[in-house]
Design a protein around this motif. Sequence first.
Motif, short mmCIF file in Angstrom:
data_model
loop_
_atom_site.label_atom_id
_atom_site.label_comp_id
_atom_site.label_asym_id
_atom_site.label_seq_id
_atom_site.Cartn_x
_atom_site.Cartn_y
_atom_site.Cartn_z
N ASP A 33 -98.35 -31.71 -20.49
CA ASP A 33 -96.92 -31.97 -20.37
C ASP A 33 -96.60 -32.45 -18.95
OD1 ASP A 33 -94.29 -32.13 -21.13
OD2 ASP A 33 -93.84 -30.04 -20.70
N THR A 34 -97.27 -33.47 -18.51
CA THR A 34 -97.24 -33.91 -17.12
C THR A 34 -96.02 -34.76 -16.81
OG1 THR A 34 -98.71 -35.69 -17.80
CG2 THR A 34 -99.71 -33.76 -16.77
N ARG A 35 -95.73 -34.88 -15.50
CA ARG A 35 -94.62 -35.68 -15.00
C ARG A 35 -95.12 -36.62 -13.90
NH1 ARG A 35 -93.05 -33.18 -18.78
NH2 ARG A 35 -91.10 -32.01 -19.04
N LEU A 36 -94.54 -37.83 -13.88
CA LEU A 36 -94.86 -38.82 -12.85
C LEU A 36 -93.58 -39.37 -12.27
CD1 LEU A 36 -96.71 -40.83 -11.31
CD2 LEU A 36 -96.50 -42.36 -13.30
N VAL A 37 -93.49 -39.39 -10.95
CA VAL A 37 -92.37 -40.00 -10.23
C VAL A 37 -92.93 -41.07 -9.30
CG1 VAL A 37 -90.39 -39.63 -8.72
CG2 VAL A 37 -91.15 -37.80 -10.25
N VAL A 38 -92.38 -42.27 -9.38
CA VAL A 38 -92.74 -43.35 -8.46
C VAL A 38 -91.56 -43.58 -7.53
CG1 VAL A 38 -93.33 -45.79 -8.22
CG2 VAL A 38 -94.35 -44.43 -10.05
N VAL A 39 -91.82 -43.55 -6.23
CA VAL A 39 -90.79 -43.76 -5.21
C VAL A 39 -91.12 -45.05 -4.48
CG1 VAL A 39 -89.63 -42.82 -3.17
CG2 VAL A 39 -90.53 -41.27 -4.93
N LEU A 40 -90.22 -46.03 -4.53
CA LEU A 40 -90.42 -47.30 -3.83
C LEU A 40 -89.55 -47.33 -2.58
CD1 LEU A 40 -91.55 -50.13 -3.53
CD2 LEU A 40 -89.81 -50.94 -5.16
N LEU A 41 -90.20 -47.44 -1.42
CA LEU A 41 -89.51 -47.56 -0.14
C LEU A 41 -89.35 -49.04 0.16
CD1 LEU A 41 -91.50 -44.82 1.84
CD2 LEU A 41 -89.46 -44.54 0.39
N ARG A 42 -88.15 -49.55 -0.09
CA ARG A 42 -87.93 -50.99 0.03
C ARG A 42 -87.73 -51.40 1.50
NH1 ARG A 42 -87.14 -53.13 -5.06
NH2 ARG A 42 -86.39 -51.70 -6.69
N GLY A 43 -88.47 -52.41 1.91
CA GLY A 43 -88.35 -52.92 3.27
C GLY A 43 -89.67 -53.02 3.99
N GLY A 44 -90.68 -52.28 3.52
CA GLY A 44 -91.99 -52.35 4.14
C GLY A 44 -92.21 -51.25 5.17
N LEU A 45 -92.58 -50.07 4.70
CA LEU A 45 -92.88 -48.95 5.60
C LEU A 45 -94.07 -49.31 6.49
CD1 LEU A 45 -93.05 -45.98 6.63
CD2 LEU A 45 -94.36 -45.48 4.55
N GLY A 212 -75.08 -32.97 12.00
CA GLY A 212 -74.58 -33.24 10.65
C GLY A 212 -75.72 -33.32 9.65
N ASP A 213 -75.37 -33.50 8.36
CA ASP A 213 -76.35 -33.54 7.30
C ASP A 213 -77.27 -34.73 7.48
OD1 ASP A 213 -77.81 -33.44 5.01
OD2 ASP A 213 -76.11 -33.42 3.63
N LYS A 214 -78.55 -34.47 7.70
CA LYS A 214 -79.52 -35.53 7.94
C LYS A 214 -80.48 -35.72 6.77
CE LYS A 214 -79.42 -34.58 12.91
NZ LYS A 214 -80.20 -34.23 14.11
N ARG A 215 -80.23 -35.06 5.65
CA ARG A 215 -81.16 -35.17 4.52
C ARG A 215 -81.15 -36.57 3.94
NH1 ARG A 215 -81.51 -31.24 -0.05
NH2 ARG A 215 -79.83 -32.57 -0.80
N GLY A 216 -79.98 -37.19 3.85
CA GLY A 216 -79.89 -38.54 3.36
C GLY A 216 -79.84 -38.65 1.85
N HIS A 217 -79.67 -39.88 1.40
CA HIS A 217 -79.53 -40.21 -0.01
C HIS A 217 -80.79 -39.87 -0.81
CE1 HIS A 217 -78.25 -42.65 -3.47
NE2 HIS A 217 -79.46 -43.14 -3.47
N LEU A 218 -81.95 -40.05 -0.20
CA LEU A 218 -83.20 -39.87 -0.93
C LEU A 218 -83.37 -38.44 -1.42
CD1 LEU A 218 -85.77 -41.18 -1.95
CD2 LEU A 218 -86.80 -40.83 0.30
N ALA A 219 -82.96 -37.48 -0.64
CA ALA A 219 -83.07 -36.08 -1.06
C ALA A 219 -82.21 -35.82 -2.29
CB ALA A 219 -82.67 -35.14 0.08
N ASP A 220 -81.01 -36.39 -2.32
CA ASP A 220 -80.16 -36.24 -3.50
C ASP A 220 -80.82 -36.85 -4.74
OD1 ASP A 220 -78.24 -35.01 -1.95
OD2 ASP A 220 -77.06 -36.83 -1.65
N GLU A 241 -85.73 -45.10 -5.70
CA GLU A 241 -85.88 -46.11 -4.66
C GLU A 241 -85.09 -45.71 -3.42
OE1 GLU A 241 -84.37 -49.74 -6.29
OE2 GLU A 241 -82.28 -49.06 -6.26
N ASP A 242 -85.51 -46.26 -2.29
CA ASP A 242 -84.78 -46.03 -1.05
C ASP A 242 -84.89 -47.30 -0.21
OD1 ASP A 242 -83.29 -44.20 0.68
OD2 ASP A 242 -85.01 -44.34 2.02
N THR A 243 -83.85 -47.61 0.54
CA THR A 243 -83.83 -48.81 1.38
C THR A 243 -83.82 -48.43 2.85
OG1 THR A 243 -81.41 -48.87 1.29
CG2 THR A 243 -82.59 -50.12 -0.40
N GLY A 244 -83.91 -49.45 3.70
CA GLY A 244 -83.82 -49.22 5.14
C GLY A 244 -85.14 -49.11 5.86
N TRP A 245 -86.23 -49.60 5.26
CA TRP A 245 -87.56 -49.44 5.84
C TRP A 245 -88.06 -50.70 6.55
CZ3 TRP A 245 -89.73 -44.61 5.80
CH2 TRP A 245 -89.11 -43.65 4.98
#
Length: 384
Positions: A33-45, A212-220, A241-245
């Motif tokens: 019963d596995t789970r997979l999450v793909v996170v794309l950091l847009r911009g080129g880390l 202030g809150d530094k967790r950002g959108h990605l944590a949400d 996905e997350d932007t700003g990289w």
Amino acid sequence: MSLSRRQFLMAGAAASLVTSLPKFALAATSPNDTRLVVVLLRGGLDGLHALPRPNDSDYLRLRGALGEAAIKDAHPIDGGFALHPSLAFASQLYAAKEFLPVVAVAPPYRERSHFEAQDCVENGTQGPGGRNGWMNRCVQELGGSSGLAITAVMPLIMRGNSTTTTWSPPLAHAIDPILMQHLQVLYARDAVLGPAFAHAGADESDVTAKGGDKRGHLADAMGAAAHFMSAADGPRIAFVEDTGWDTHYNEAGILQRKLSELDSGLQAFKTAGDAIWPRTAIVVVTEFGRTAAVNGTNGTDHGTGGVAFLAGGAVNGGRVAGTWPGLANSQLNERRDLLATSDMRGMFKGVLESHLRVSAAASDARVFPASTDVAVMRGLIRNS
């Protein structure tokens, strides 16, 4: 009345947030019963900043002060590497053998266009373009399941004939600073809006400086993904996905914050999805790496070879995967970039086959079409 940066940008605009939760088909049963999450950091880390090499003379020569910023207070790991100081939670996962850096990895597209490289990552083929994505095709192979994208619009990677849903969390805690830098130039020309914009930006910067809150959108977004995937009828695969990289200038400051947000995102998923964490693999990728040497504005430009990170209780971590090519001038791609030694599709195939039990035949021919000659990266998943 003093406006915050966010209020300034949103003033006068009508917005409607969709708060209803998506419904999913009952997830198909599987041995784990596995789970997979793909996170794309847009911009080129910049993988060389996220995963520095403190004792590598070539690294120190190429990186200068930027390298020193990555090395200071970094978390040492195996193979001469370290995790950036902002990746504190990731270093804990590494110690628990639940975090795995993969070095010198890139999609088969080896040019330097953000949009084409991102398309290639998402469509799962040899080049950019296409109308559907490999995660949608993966949903088809799982049978009876569904996919989730934590995005405002359906991304290419989830488009296709299979059942997929999007859900967008509330607006980010703050506007992307790279966007703000570009907007500042435009607003500065306006005698009325220019001073108001500058004042709003200063107010919000002061809030951040005061804790202030530094967790950002990605944590949400990651917390939301964990919430949905933990449900009995939740999706087995999700995309975030997350932007700003894209760090052409002031990279050290930007990545100190962005890597902290990534770290918070991993922690948010584990906290919200603790029950499924042992059966979860999170794959963090970006479209390409950066130049090995620093440019004239304390940043790096578009490159080729990058880094990926795997996290989760199902991951065979606590080590560094991939083939490291070295940073001597003769070892660089075109004498400027880290050489990519692994096709990203091979990494994805290794996760799908070992973790989601997608057959090799389906992986080679349908999920990643015409990829029989792409070597599968083995040993990424625990007990596989």
